[in-house]
Design an enzyme around this catalytic site. Structure first.
Site, PDB file in Angstrom:
ATOM      1  N   ARG A  25     -15.258  33.540  73.181  1.00 54.00           N
ATOM      2  CA  ARG A  25     -16.247  34.618  73.336  1.00 54.00           C
ATOM      3  C   ARG A  25     -15.573  35.980  73.327  1.00 54.00           C
ATOM      4  O   ARG A  25     -16.090  36.929  72.712  1.00 54.00           O
ATOM      5  CB  ARG A  25     -17.035  34.405  74.635  1.00 54.00           C
ATOM      6  CG  ARG A  25     -18.042  33.269  74.501  1.00 54.00           C
ATOM      7  CD  ARG A  25     -18.421  32.707  75.842  1.00 54.00           C
ATOM      8  NE  ARG A  25     -19.438  31.662  75.735  1.00 54.00           N
ATOM      9  CZ  ARG A  25     -19.209  30.406  75.348  1.00 54.00           C
ATOM     10  NH1 ARG A  25     -17.986  30.018  75.015  1.00 54.00           N
ATOM     11  NH2 ARG A  25     -20.189  29.524  75.284  1.00 54.00           N
ATOM     12  N   ASP A 311     -17.906  18.137  79.045  1.00 53.42           N
ATOM     13  CA  ASP A 311     -16.474  17.992  78.750  1.00 53.42           C
ATOM     14  C   ASP A 311     -15.717  17.258  79.860  1.00 53.42           C
ATOM     15  O   ASP A 311     -14.573  16.846  79.663  1.00 53.42           O
ATOM     16  CB  ASP A 311     -15.834  19.367  78.500  1.00 53.42           C
ATOM     17  CG  ASP A 311     -16.351  20.009  77.208  1.00 53.42           C
ATOM     18  OD1 ASP A 311     -17.171  19.365  76.518  1.00 53.42           O
ATOM     19  OD2 ASP A 311     -15.946  21.142  76.909  1.00 53.42           O
ATOM     20  N   ARG A 342     -17.902  10.553  72.138  1.00 57.36           N
ATOM     21  CA  ARG A 342     -16.964  10.288  73.244  1.00 57.36           C
ATOM     22  C   ARG A 342     -17.393   9.114  74.124  1.00 57.36           C
ATOM     23  O   ARG A 342     -16.535   8.489  74.760  1.00 57.36           O
ATOM     24  CB  ARG A 342     -16.766  11.561  74.086  1.00 57.36           C
ATOM     25  CG  ARG A 342     -15.943  12.587  73.336  1.00 57.36           C
ATOM     26  CD  ARG A 342     -15.651  13.829  74.168  1.00 57.36           C
ATOM     27  NE  ARG A 342     -14.770  14.709  73.406  1.00 57.36           N
ATOM     28  CZ  ARG A 342     -14.759  16.027  73.519  1.00 57.36           C
ATOM     29  NH1 ARG A 342     -15.563  16.631  74.363  1.00 57.36           N
ATOM     30  NH2 ARG A 342     -13.915  16.746  72.797  1.00 57.36           N
TER      31      ARG A 342
HETATM   32  O1  LIG Z   1     -19.948  27.085  74.372  1.00 61.90           O
HETATM   33  C1  LIG Z   1     -18.885  26.506  74.653  1.00 61.90           C
HETATM   34  O2  LIG Z   1     -17.814  27.114  74.841  1.00 61.90           O
HETATM   35  C2  LIG Z   1     -18.914  25.033  74.775  1.00 61.90           C
HETATM   36  C3  LIG Z   1     -20.104  24.377  75.008  1.00 61.90           C
HETATM   37  C4  LIG Z   1     -20.189  22.912  75.217  1.00 61.90           C
HETATM   38  O3  LIG Z   1     -20.771  22.337  74.061  1.00 61.90           O
HETATM   39  P1  LIG Z   1     -22.339  21.954  73.945  1.00 61.90           P
HETATM   40  O4  LIG Z   1     -23.127  23.132  74.298  1.00 61.90           O
HETATM   41  O5  LIG Z   1     -22.454  21.570  72.500  1.00 61.90           O
HETATM   42  O6  LIG Z   1     -22.583  20.784  74.872  1.00 61.90           O
HETATM   43  C5  LIG Z   1     -18.832  22.278  75.453  1.00 61.90           C
HETATM   44  O7  LIG Z   1     -18.923  20.889  75.287  1.00 61.90           O
HETATM   45  C6  LIG Z   1     -17.791  22.835  74.496  1.00 61.90           C
HETATM   46  O8  LIG Z   1     -16.536  22.265  74.738  1.00 61.90           O
HETATM   47  C7  LIG Z   1     -17.626  24.320  74.686  1.00 61.90           C
HETATM   48  C1  LIG Z   2     -16.661  19.897  72.367  1.00 60.52           C
HETATM   49  C2  LIG Z   2     -15.633  20.728  72.501  1.00 60.52           C
HETATM   50  O1  LIG Z   2     -15.477  21.900  71.823  1.00 60.52           O
HETATM   51  P1  LIG Z   2     -16.236  22.393  70.512  1.00 60.52           P
HETATM   52  O2  LIG Z   2     -17.676  22.042  70.656  1.00 60.52           O
HETATM   53  O3  LIG Z   2     -15.996  23.871  70.463  1.00 60.52           O
HETATM   54  O4  LIG Z   2     -15.588  21.690  69.340  1.00 60.52           O
HETATM   55  C3  LIG Z   2     -14.576  20.434  73.507  1.00 60.52           C
HETATM   56  O5  LIG Z   2     -13.693  21.278  73.700  1.00 60.52           O
HETATM   57  O6  LIG Z   2     -14.596  19.363  74.125  1.00 60.52           O
END
Ligand SMILES: O=C(O)C1=C[C@@H](OP(=O)(O)O)[C@@H](O)[C@H](O)C1
Ligand SMILES: C=C(OP(=O)(O)O)C(=O)O
Length: 430
Positions: A25, A311, A342
């Site tokens: 971000r 995560d 996963r």
């Molecule tokens: O916005 C982010 O930084 C993230 C949002 C999450 O994904 P989802 O919103 O697809 O669940 C997370 O699983 C990913 O690792 C990082």
């Molecule tokens: C899902 C993940 O990241 P991204 O969605 O950015 O690939 C993660 O870090 O587990």
């Protein structure tokens, strides 16, 4: 790369790696501003994909010792002169697809084989309703994606049950549209803390978003805003830290302090509560930013709702595998839409280590017990590799392949673990 892992205990202090989500971000918001400095960024394969994409939209990024100096595009991205490759990063693909909607031309975005399997339907649908031409080359909502700019603000709704990244992406882009946008969330919003992280960062960039939660969730985003992101220091990452804390909690004789962990909007800070609830000896000094875990206690089973913090699922699955009793990981269907499915990956690999596990569409039921060593597959997925690594530290005599995947979010993972005394060896050449 392949590693072998023997039974280990870990001792000492380590600095939490910088947050992946905050770094993505910070870079994206800096790219949309004029001049910014991002201090202590995570330099990893995923965040570098965001840096490269930002450069393709016209930003320039200078990398200095532990900081990025970003000369941004002041709200107006160029048409990229090549295809944007988001590599393995869902966050990069979703954020940059929305930013492409602000250009005067056509952008093509793609990624590696894993990213090209991940869904983008709700984001493409909303972009279309906002006046943008957006499609998948294969007509299946997966990358490669083609986006022709022309974003106009409007009242739209989006399904929040697949990925919060679609919503974060629109929250970042819509303030630059001519008119205001109202974004209503339908379905149960998953991964909400990541949206809160986005809102926190937007506020720091001087962007206004109003939230109405009186009937569901509605974001009201005034148009014609200006990004002014300036000087920012990235906090420590609780998702990456979860492997260190869990490894210490599961292994006799361990005592680890992870530093630079201050309270933040990161949902994954809940790992501290989860470990406490499972009976681990854990303390968080929030003033000092230190989390300390001492191993040796028998962990107890838990019920974990993964809705907000997907995560953590691989970490909690491994904790459940050594805990006394039967644990449930629930509300986890969205964990199937990550770098790999996963739930499938865990349900395939953990039983090889002797774990009693039942997989359902949106849950895992795991009965803890004694682990034994095995050759397991890392699925080219950083979180699966790190979770299997800490399981290997309990089981001993374990090998894992595709371990280079840790470069996605925590390139120093094996170095940090070894500096704490983990018995992990690179056996790629053997
Ligand atoms: O916005 C982010 O930084 C993230 C949002 C999450 O994904 P989802 O919103 O697809 O669940 C997370 O699983 C990913 O690792 C990082
Ligand atoms: C899902 C993940 O990241 P991204 O969605 O950015 O690939 C993660 O870090 O587990």
């Amino acid at each position: 790369m392949r590693v072998s892992i023997d039974k280990s205990s870990i001792k000492g202090e380590v600095l939490a790696p910088p947050s992946k989500s905050y770094t993505h971000r910070a870079v994206a918001l800096a790219a949309l501003s004029k001049e910014s400095t991002v201090r202590h960024p995570l330099i990893s394969a995923d965040t570098l994909a965001t840096v490269r994409a930002s450069e393709m939209f016209g930003a320039s990024v200078e990398r200095e010792e532990d900081k990025l100096i970003i000369h941004g595009i002041n709200g107006k991205p160029n048409v990229p002169d090549d295809v944007i490759d988001a590599a393995n990063s869902g966050t990069t693909l979703r954020f940059m697809t929305a930013i492409a909607a602000l250009t005067d031309g056509v952008t093509v975005l793609t990624g590696d084989a894993s990213l090209r399997t991940r869904p983008n339907g709700p984001l493409l649908e909303v972009l279309k309703r906002l006046g943008v031409k957006a499609c998948s080359t294969r007509g299946n909502e997966r990358a490669p994606l083609v986006v022709k700019g022309g974003l106009k603000g409007k009242d739209v709704s989006i399904d929040g049950s697949i990925s919060s990244q679609f919503i974060s992406a629109l929250l970042i882009t819509c303030p630059l549209a001519e008119n205001s946008t109202t974004l209503s969330i339908t379905g149960k919003l998953k991964s909400r803390p990541y949206v809160d992280v986005t809102l926190e960062m937007l506020e720091l960039a001087g962007i206004k978003v109003h939230i109405d939660e009186s009937k569901g969730i509605r974001f009201i985003i005034p148009g014609k805003q200006k990004y002014d992101f300036k000087d920012y220091t990235v906090p420590g990452d609780f998702s990456s830290t979860s492997y260190l804390l869990a490894a210490a909690a599961m292994t006799n004789g361990s005592e680890v302090t992870v530093k630079n962990l201050f309270p933040s909007k990161q949902g994954d800070k809940v790992i501290v509560e989860i470990l406490k609830q499972m009976g681990a000896d854990i303390t968080w000094d929030k003033e000092a930013g230190n989390v300390t875990v001492r191993g040796g206690r028998q962990l107890k089973a838990t019920t974990f709702d993964a809705g907000a913090t997907p995560d953590l699922v691989p970490t909690v699955a491994v904790l459940a595998a050594v805990a006394e009793g039967t644990s449930r990981i629930e509300n986890a269907e969205h964990v199937r839409y990550k770098e790999t499915d996963r739930l499938r990956a865990l349900a395939t690999e953990l039983p090889k280590l002797g774990v009693d596990l039942k997989e359902e569409r949106d849950s895992l039921t795991i009965t803890g017990g004694k682990l034994h060593g095995a050759a397991v597959h890392g699925w080219d997925d950083h979180r699966i590799v790190m979770a299997l690594s800490i399981a290997g530290m309990v089981a001993g005599n374990t090998t894992i392949d595709t371990t280079e995947a840790v470069s996605i979010s925590y390139p120093g993972f094996f170095k940090d673990m070894c500096s704490l005394g983990a018995k992990i060896k690179d056996i790629s050449e053997e």
